[in-house]
Design a protein around this motif. Structure first.
Motif, PDB file in Angstrom:
ATOM      1  N   ALA A   1       0.828  -1.201   0.000  1.00  0.00           N
ATOM      2  CA  ALA A   1       0.000   0.000   0.000  1.00  0.00           C
ATOM      3  C   ALA A   1       0.865   1.255   0.000  1.00  0.00           C
TER       4      ALA A   1
ATOM      5  N   ARG B   1       2.484   9.280  -8.799  1.00  0.00           N
ATOM      6  CA  ARG B   1       2.227   8.342  -7.703  1.00  0.00           C
ATOM      7  C   ARG B   1       1.703   9.047  -6.451  1.00  0.00           C
TER       8      ARG B   1
ATOM      9  N   THR C   1      -8.979   3.547   0.348  1.00  0.00           N
ATOM     10  CA  THR C   1      -9.138   3.137  -1.051  1.00  0.00           C
ATOM     11  C   THR C   1      -7.967   3.622  -1.895  1.00  0.00           C
ATOM     12  N   LEU C   2      -7.552   4.869  -1.696  1.00  0.00           N
ATOM     13  CA  LEU C   2      -6.420   5.422  -2.443  1.00  0.00           C
ATOM     14  C   LEU C   2      -5.120   4.714  -2.082  1.00  0.00           C
TER      15      LEU C   2
ATOM     16  N   ALA D   1      -4.713   1.743  -1.121  1.00  0.00           N
ATOM     17  CA  ALA D   1      -4.727   0.382  -1.656  1.00  0.00           C
ATOM     18  C   ALA D   1      -4.296   0.339  -3.122  1.00  0.00           C
ATOM     19  N   THR D   2      -4.376   1.475  -3.819  1.00  0.00           N
ATOM     20  CA  THR D   2      -3.935   1.543  -5.215  1.00  0.00           C
ATOM     21  C   THR D   2      -2.436   1.845  -5.316  1.00  0.00           C
ATOM     22  N   GLU D   3      -1.731   1.811  -4.176  1.00  0.00           N
ATOM     23  CA  GLU D   3      -0.293   2.062  -4.068  1.00  0.00           C
ATOM     24  C   GLU D   3       0.064   3.534  -4.318  1.00  0.00           C
ATOM     25  N   LYS D   4      -0.919   4.403  -4.172  1.00  0.00           N
ATOM     26  CA  LYS D   4      -0.663   5.839  -4.262  1.00  0.00           C
ATOM     27  C   LYS D   4      -0.168   6.361  -2.917  1.00  0.00           C
TER      28      LYS D   4
END
Length: 206
Positions: free
Chosen positions: A2, A29, A88-89, A91-94
């Protein structure tokens, strides 16, 4: 793995919003979390882009449901950060930025102690006042009020992990970005991303 949550705080006039905007433009990113607020939408603002604009009743319901990482009443309007939106963000690796004040930062650190916090300071009070006056939107009385509030806010800089002085904008932007880049090079994050390659290169032959 994450992404990392970054808290960025600063007094009004320190240049936080401009720095964050340029940082996001520079690095794909990094993304800012969109806060919720009960204040009226201003000309040019979009719901879900600048803020999630909520009624007071809807905001209070979210408080009761425990939906906020942090929330505060600022100048008779509520502001808050959605926990589910941030998760949620991440989890997108941001790498996710929260632009919040020192009080909100305290709340977030309690719930998410791994968050990295950054405080941005102006180079002087004189420069801070110049920037506030340069906006051309506030009366002298409001500017003096914001200056006194800024002095109070700046006393909390020691609670943060990093400190950036926004004297020269480009230098401050590079310094801010370097914190994000260095975090990505930590042993844990690099191993999580490149475990197979690292293990192959460091495996000891029997």
């Amino acid at each position: 793995m994450a992404g990392t949550l970054f808290i960025i705080s600063a007094p009004s006039g320190a240049g936080k919003t401009s720095l964050v905007t340029k940082l996001i433009d520079r690095d794909s990113r990094i993304q800012a979390s969109v806060s919720s607020t009960t204040r009226p939408k201003r000309d040019g603002e979009e719901d879900g882009v600048n803020y999630h604009f909520l009624s007071v009743e809807a905001f209070e319901q979210k408080i009761e449901n425990g939906d906020f990482l942090e929330h505060a009443n600022v100048f008779d309007n509520f502001y808050g950060t959605s926990k589910s939106d941030v998760e949620t963000l991440l989890a997108t690796e941001k790498d996710v930025i929260l632009e919040i004040d020192w009080q909100g930062a305290q709340q977030v650190r309690t719930l998410m102690p791994d968050a990295i916090s950054i405080f941005i300071l102006p180079p002087s009070l004189k420069e801070l006042e110049r920037r506030l006056k340069g906006r051309g939107t506030d009366s002298e009385a409001v500017i003096q009020q914001r200056t006194q509030e800024a002095i109070s806010e700046m006393q909390h800089y020691k609670e943060f992990d990093y400190l950036v002085i926004n004297n020269n904008f480009d230098i401050a932007l590079n310094e801010l970005h370097s914190i994000f880049l260095a975090n990505r090079q930590s042993l844990a994050r690099q191993y999580a991303e490149h475990a197979t390659m690292i293990n192959e290169m460091t495996q000891v032959n029997a």
